[in-house]
Write a protein that holds these residues in place. Structure first.
Motif: not given
Length: 86
Positions: A11-17, A19-26, A32-36, A60-61
């Protein structure tokens, strides 16, 4: 006990991913989540975090397949649809 730890780490790793996508405005998408998540585990050195990342990818899958089944009416499983199983 180990499963609780692994679930929390995933859950933490998923949340970090996310958050990173949101920070990058992706735009958040399954791809995108799976790639991250894949990118994160490629550079990770901690075994627990690698396992958690792999577990997050599988979650996610699994969710993606369930959601895709809902769009197409769900697959029949032992007399129930996937929609009702989730």
């Amino acid at each position: 006990m180990k499963n609780d730890f692994e679930d929390k780490m995933a859950d933490i790793i998923l949340g970090e991913a996310v958050t990173a996508l949101l920070d990058e405005d992706v735009a958040i998408s399954w791809a995108a989540l799976t790639d991250r998540l894949r990118s994160a585990i490629e550079i990770e050195t901690d075994e627990d975090r690698i396992r958690a990342g792999l577990r997050a990818i599988e979650e996610v899958r699994r969710e993606m397949h369930i959601r895709n089944g809902e769009k197409t009416g769900g697959k029949r499983v032992a007399g129930l649809t996937e929609q009702k199983l989730h």
